[in-house]
Write an enzyme that holds these catalytic residues in place. Structure first.
Site, PDB file in Angstrom:
ATOM      1  N   VAL A 104      -3.875  19.217  17.162  1.00 53.91           N
ATOM      2  CA  VAL A 104      -3.076  20.073  18.042  1.00 53.91           C
ATOM      3  C   VAL A 104      -2.476  19.261  19.188  1.00 53.91           C
ATOM      4  CG1 VAL A 104      -3.103  22.119  19.512  1.00 53.91           C
ATOM      5  CG2 VAL A 104      -4.492  22.081  17.441  1.00 53.91           C
ATOM      6  N   GLU A 144     -13.007  23.153   5.630  1.00 51.82           N
ATOM      7  CA  GLU A 144     -13.739  21.974   6.060  1.00 51.82           C
ATOM      8  C   GLU A 144     -14.903  21.680   5.115  1.00 51.82           C
ATOM      9  OE1 GLU A 144     -14.599  21.921  10.322  1.00 51.82           O
ATOM     10  OE2 GLU A 144     -12.898  23.274  10.570  1.00 51.82           O
ATOM     11  N   LYS A 151     -12.201  35.140  17.390  1.00 47.80           N
ATOM     12  CA  LYS A 151     -10.831  35.604  17.608  1.00 47.80           C
ATOM     13  C   LYS A 151     -10.792  37.095  17.898  1.00 47.80           C
ATOM     14  CE  LYS A 151      -8.899  31.814  14.945  1.00 47.80           C
ATOM     15  NZ  LYS A 151      -8.599  31.354  13.576  1.00 47.80           N
TER      16      LYS A 151
END
Lengths: 470, 470
Positions: free
Chosen positions: B53, B229, B244
């Protein structure tokens, strides 16, 4: 003036549009900000137009006032509602003296700092917005026509008078697409926009798709249900969508788009047979507002498109709207919701009032709205798409070869072709082409229409969203 | 202080968080605002974390600086990038001296007023955000875990130090859902939220649906493609989605949600047979983050759901995210886009920086973020949904009656039932129930598992989005 401080790590209000008091008082007031944590600001609203959207706005402002004030930290007072008809009971209990037939009661009231224009139409609305901005009042409007036609003028006027005009409700009803384009998505260069922006036509096309019905009968059903107006031209011939595309494209591509430059085709020619043929190829027919950001021009068009049935836009049914945006960093995204209706539209109007409250400084009327840099618009002749063509032809040998020959001569390459024999010695030929420049397709169609064996070209519908399906 | 002026038609900055200079200079500066039209403010950014990011953020800030500055009217300077690894070449040409391994180079630099935390993880990120806010620096973060766990603390800290924390990228990647909930949708009371907020699990479920493959094999494929992952627990067991949902629900319902209060089930038990059965009933299986605003409590849960295949959420495929919101005025709406990835996430981070620039006054850290009013959370036992149940039973007479009897005794009403005879004297019974309280269903399932004729309860999946399909 202390020049050095400009470079320091702090922000300052840029457009203090609400300031109508002398600077000395402001300085005192500003000092108060440092002393106290939060200063309650005042929003005083005048609503012009007490129809469907106006009713929704009034309901929310009166009913949810306490919540809105708590959320924004501002007092939010509805002071005036102006309409020619103030006698019809709208079923909303109103404070006495709030109704007026005279717009001057809003324009001349120095306390009113937000004018909500929800009359619709062009001329009276234009005058209303003009007067409000000229008096330094912020404007919130749901009026797509007046914004598409006079948005640049209003933006300049707002800048001149240091106030703001917001118009979220003008496109996509309750969907906050304009705010997203202006703010959160501003780290992107918008590459393409595909919008289902007219609920009436989406309702009609969805119904035709689900029921297998024809256009005329579905339009009547839509009219009976209140989804289409008695005179449906504005919707079904795509005018409403061009207004909305002009606004969307102006913000997305940060230029001024003249709605007259937008190529426009409505849905009146779409038949049940087209929809059936589309389904057979895995497509769904939608009328889209399309904006493509080319390096040297903008492609802007409103017309029916056969899109892949697995595309997110294909599942947008009924009177819903959706705007599909491809951004340079964001990639593909879509905003979906109700594009019309009393409360969804009012939700966007009150959302704009809240955004004024949150922003506190009216920083919206900035160069990026209807920006001053003009962009060339691609002629429809230069646009490149695939096409779906359906021709009614004589059921005789050699017909297919004649048609294929014309396409070949005009460099139109065929991707799929199907011939279905009909009754009365006629047959139907369905063709999907590879991507081709519009002018070549038009030249080919002209020739095909002139062939003796061709009874008529029944359908011409563009296919796909820029990228060809394999 | 001139009290009367407070009620006048103007707004004032409320939280001058960037002000670190004495008031006298401010007054001079404020005066300048009135004299000139636009004051250029300065945003000076320090990025903490130079991974995926961080790279995206740096790319956008360096590559699009001129555009971002033009759009915001602010200068936007990237001054420092901090990472433990500053030797690996990320393929981005960087100004010399911009890299550092020491976070103090950002925290102690008074010019830096925006700290971008894109390290991920909990402890170091918490310290970073804490230091930045305590120094009065605004924070932009993409870190869902740290926001879900410490969001309320950070919001209080930001308020105390008159600065702002924004975290759009923490939920839905590039989708501007948090900004919409805070701003444009703030004229609504959010009634329900249904979110596809984890790209890994949506990719796995989409693949299983499209290929008919089983969970283990699809997980391996997702891992090979980089969508999952090596240790996939955080995604496939639903932890990521609860973080979230905690953030989404806090903003949507304007309360503080403790992520530990969220009921959680992952997708590891979903089989190809479940997906085939769902399809047969017209459903698609998705793992959803669900928030329902009841008058006296919030229902908060993350688990797989069979949703109607015609629902807009059903067409959200691959690693895409979507958040479906029902608002009191807005009605149904959905925001769709890429939930992860270098540039989509960076788009949201830079969007937050732009929102800081636009807002000018950091008015974000207000009471409505992780608000202080606590709401009770409905126990999962009290939640009401329909259920899909698949049991493997002995292929013998009377089995169906025994099961139906247990359901009846526990007041679980059956909507649809199908028995398929299998091999080895076993049969599969598939049941869809009407809506029922979870505790009744659990009691029924306990009894059913104890029946001698029942080999196992193979699947228990909740069905529908609150409203029962007829």
């Amino acid at each position: 003036m202390h020049k050095g401080s400009r470079k320091g790590p702090f922000f300052l209000s840029r457009n203090p549009a609400f300031l109508t008091i002398p600077p000395t008082q402001v300085i005192l007031e500003t000092n108060t900000v440092f002393a106290k944590e939060v200063v309650m600001s005042n929003i005083v609203v005048g609503v012009i137009g007490f129809g469907t959207v106006g009713k929704g706005v009034v309901k929310i402002l009166l009913h949810d006032r306490a919540i809105l004030e708590q959320r924004s930290g501002c007092s939010i007072e509805l002071k005036k509602i102006v309409d020619l008809d103030i006698t019809t009971d709208r079923g909303i209990p109103l404070p006495s003296g709030i109704l007026s037939t005279d717009m001057a009661d809003v324009m001349n009231d120095p306390a009113i700092n937000v004018v909500v224009e929800v009359m619709g139409g062009e001329n009276a609305a234009k005058k209303c917005i003009e007067s409000a901005l000229s008096a330094g009042k912020n404007v919130v409007t749901s009026n797509k026509e007046v914004m598409a036609k006079h948005g640049l003028y209003f933006t300049r006027l707002a800048k001149e008078h240091q106030c703001t005009i917001l118009y979220e409700a003008a496109v996509g009803g309750g969907i906050p697409v304009l705010h997203a384009l202006r703010n959160s998505l501003s780290a992107n260069t918008v590459e393409t926009i595909y919008g289902i922006v007219n609920g009436t036509t989406n309702f009609i096309l969805s119904k035709m798709t689900e029921d297998g019905s024809d256009f005329d009968e579905t339009l009547k059903e839509a009219q009976a249900l209140g989804y289409a107006e008695a005179n449906p031209k504005n919707d079904v011939e795509g005018y409403d969508a061009t207004y909305k595309l002009a606004i969307l494209a102006s913000l997305a591509f940060r230029t001024h788009v003249n709605y007259n430059d937008i190529y426009r085709e409505g849905i009146t020619a779409i038949t049940a047979a087209d929809i059936a043929a589309a389904r057979q190829f895995g497509y769904t027919i939608k009328i889209l507002a399309i904006g493509v950001n080319h390096p040297d021009s903008l492609e802007l068009r409103v017309h029916p498109v056969m899109i892949d049935s697995s595309h997110p836009l294909a599942s947008v049914r009924d009177a819903f709207n959706a705007i599909f945006i491809k951004g340079s960093s964001l990639g593909e995204s879509m905003l979906y919701g109700r594009g019309a209706g009393e409360l969804p539209t009012a939700s966007a109007v009150v959302g704009d009032i809240m955004n004024l409250a949150f922003t506190n400084t009216p920083g919206f009327a900035r160069d990026t709205d209807f920006a001053l840099n003009e962009r060339a618009v691609t002629s429809i002749n230069e646009c490149v798409t695939s096409f779906f063509i359906r021709c009614i032809v004589d059921d005789a040998p050699g017909v297919l070869a004649s048609i294929a020959n014309v396409f070949g001569k005009n460099e139109v390459s065929i991707r799929a072709l199907e011939q279905i024999d009909g009754r009365d010695k006629s047959a139907s030929i369905t063709i999907i082409t590879h991507q081709v420049k519009e002018e070549r397709m038009r030249a080919a169609l002209n020739e095909i229409e002139g062939l003796p064996c061709v009874q008529k070209v029944a359908s011409v519908i563009r296919v796909g969203l820029g990228e060809e399906r394999i």
